[in-house]
Design an enzyme around this catalytic site. Structure first.
Site, PDB file in Angstrom:
ATOM      1  N   GLN A   1      19.015  33.963  -9.878  1.00 29.46           N
ATOM      2  CA  GLN A   1      19.754  32.944  -9.124  1.00 29.46           C
ATOM      3  C   GLN A   1      18.926  32.327  -7.999  1.00 29.46           C
ATOM      4  OE1 GLN A   1      23.075  33.977  -6.346  1.00 29.46           O
ATOM      5  NE2 GLN A   1      24.349  32.850  -7.811  1.00 29.46           N
TER       6      GLN A   1
ATOM      7  N   ARG B   1       7.629  32.982 -18.072  1.00 27.65           N
ATOM      8  CA  ARG B   1       7.176  34.175 -17.353  1.00 27.65           C
ATOM      9  C   ARG B   1       8.344  35.151 -17.187  1.00 27.65           C
ATOM     10  NH1 ARG B   1       3.207  37.731 -15.845  1.00 27.65           N
ATOM     11  NH2 ARG B   1       3.335  38.304 -13.631  1.00 27.65           N
TER      12      ARG B   1
ATOM     13  N   GLU C   1       0.833  -1.201   0.000  1.00 27.59           N
ATOM     14  CA  GLU C   1       0.000   0.000   0.000  1.00 27.59           C
ATOM     15  C   GLU C   1       0.869   1.254   0.000  1.00 27.59           C
ATOM     16  OE1 GLU C   1      -2.766   3.121   0.999  1.00 27.59           O
ATOM     17  OE2 GLU C   1      -2.967   1.231  -0.077  1.00 27.59           O
TER      18      GLU C   1
END
Length: 384
Positions: A274, A263, A237
């Site tokens: 940076q 953008r 799971e």
């Protein structure tokens, strides 16, 4: 990006990605904001052979591996994050426990519809007073001739508003050794499914009420003493949970990366700053490190993955998925916070998986037990 996949695994990944792009991409945003289980997608994936990937062919599965199931989740989620839930439901969680321990008659009754995507199974495990302390559950199963009478309450079950059958953890007798599980079908007298309640992720769950619910004895999946077998299934799971966490973190990462390239602010693309470059380097590090731990846990030739490997993988994938999705929202600004993009959806979904299937704190406890080669009793009062 090939991370040491075999030629066969890479071909499988490529085929799943092509299918997802052709059939699932167009409605990805709509599905993300629809709380109902997407049965249309489930039936498409069933025809594609993506449900029951690691189940035996005799049971209607594909005879593949856990690694194949992980790859399928990754490739589907890369195109439609919500549809990855269908891959999870058809390969991991309660369906895996069911296939592992069901008798032939039970498989014949339930598996065909589950593997065809016509129905979904839900887990009735958590109770109002028994979450992580699962052994303290109170839902009881009392034998009455050829039937069992189920009484109790369950909460937070994934897919519970839409499920047709429920794998319910019950107490046949006192103590851990008295815990097992039963199968309860929707519509059984004495079984009531409450109104849906929303999670933060947008998914919904329904409280399950068992009021002298009468089921036939042949609906017992694992009787008293079955608890340890059921818990062993959590290792599988957790791979499904880990895969989705990581895949949605990577989906958000790709959204943010595209945004940073297109953008512009102050006359420059965002990726030229940076500060953002460092953010993306940190995100990539988290994703790649978690990916290696996930694949290590999933690459088992037979049997179940180890508890230690799956705990490490889930912890790493849960943290990486959420932290990267959260950072992607920040990078994308208002667009990332808006439901026009799916970055915020990925952030909300990955946050929930840090709780479901074993919280990050429980995973750390499990890892520590392996490191110190001893069991730590969390119930014991400090100083006692």
């Amino acid at each position: 990006m090939n991370r040491d996949l075999t030629e066969e695994q890479q071909a499988f990944a490529d085929s799943i990605r092509r299918f997802a792009e052709a059939k699932l991409a167009a409605d990805a945003a709509r599905r993300a904001h629809d709380p109902r289980f997407p049965f249309d997608v489930a039936q498409l994936l069933a025809k594609q052979g993506v449900l029951g990937i690691a189940f035996n062919e005799a049971d209607g599965g594909q005879g593949g591996s856990l690694m194949d199931s992980v790859i399928a989740i990754e490739q589907i989620a890369a195109v439609c994050p919500r549809s990855a839930d269908v891959v999870q439901a058809g390969n991991f969680g309660p369906i895996r426990t069911f296939v592992e321990y069901a008798n032939p008659e039970q498989r014949e009754r339930f598996l065909p519809d589950l593997l065809a995507g016509r129905t979904v199974i839900s887990l009735g495990m958590t109770e109002p007073d028994a979450g992580s302390a699962l052994t303290e559950l109170n839902t009881s199963a009392r034998k009455d001739g050829n039937h069992y009478i189920i009484s109790g309450t369950k909460i937070f079950g994934t897919h519970s508003p839409d499920a047709s059958v429920f794998l319910v953890y019950v107490r046949f007798a006192p103590g851990v050794g008295g815990i097992g599980s039963v199968l309860v079908e929707r519509g059984t007298p004495g079984f009531t499914i409450g109104k849906p309640s929303p999670f933060m992720s947008g998914e919904e769950w329904s409280q399950l009420y068992f009021e002298d619910c009468r089921i036939p004895a042949e609906n017992v999946l694992l009787g008293a003493g079955g608890f340890k077998k059921q818990i062993a299934g959590f290792n599988v799971e957790r791979l499904g949970n880990s895969s989705r966490s990581l895949a949605l973190g990577r989906f958000a990462f790709e959204l943010a990366r595209e945004h940073a390239q297109t953008r512009k602010q102050f006359g420059r693309a965002l990726c030229e700053f940076q500060g953002l470059q460092w953010k993306f380097a940190d995100m990539a590090l988290k994703l790649e490190a978690a990916q290696l731990l996930l694949y290590r846990a999933a690459r088992v030739s037979n049997g179940l993955p180890s508890a230690f490997d799956t705990a490490l993988a889930k912890l790493a994938c849960n943290q990486a998925g959420f932290e990267v999705a959260n950072e992607a929202v920040q990078v994308m600004g208002g667009l990332g916070y808006s439901q026009e993009a799916l970055a915020e959806y990925c952030m909300r979904r990955t946050r929930g998986w840090m709780i479901a299937g074993g919280s990050t704190e429980i995973l750390k406890n499990r890892i520590a037990e392996e490191l110190f080669d001893r069991r730590f009793d969390q119930r014991r009062t400090v100083g006692s």
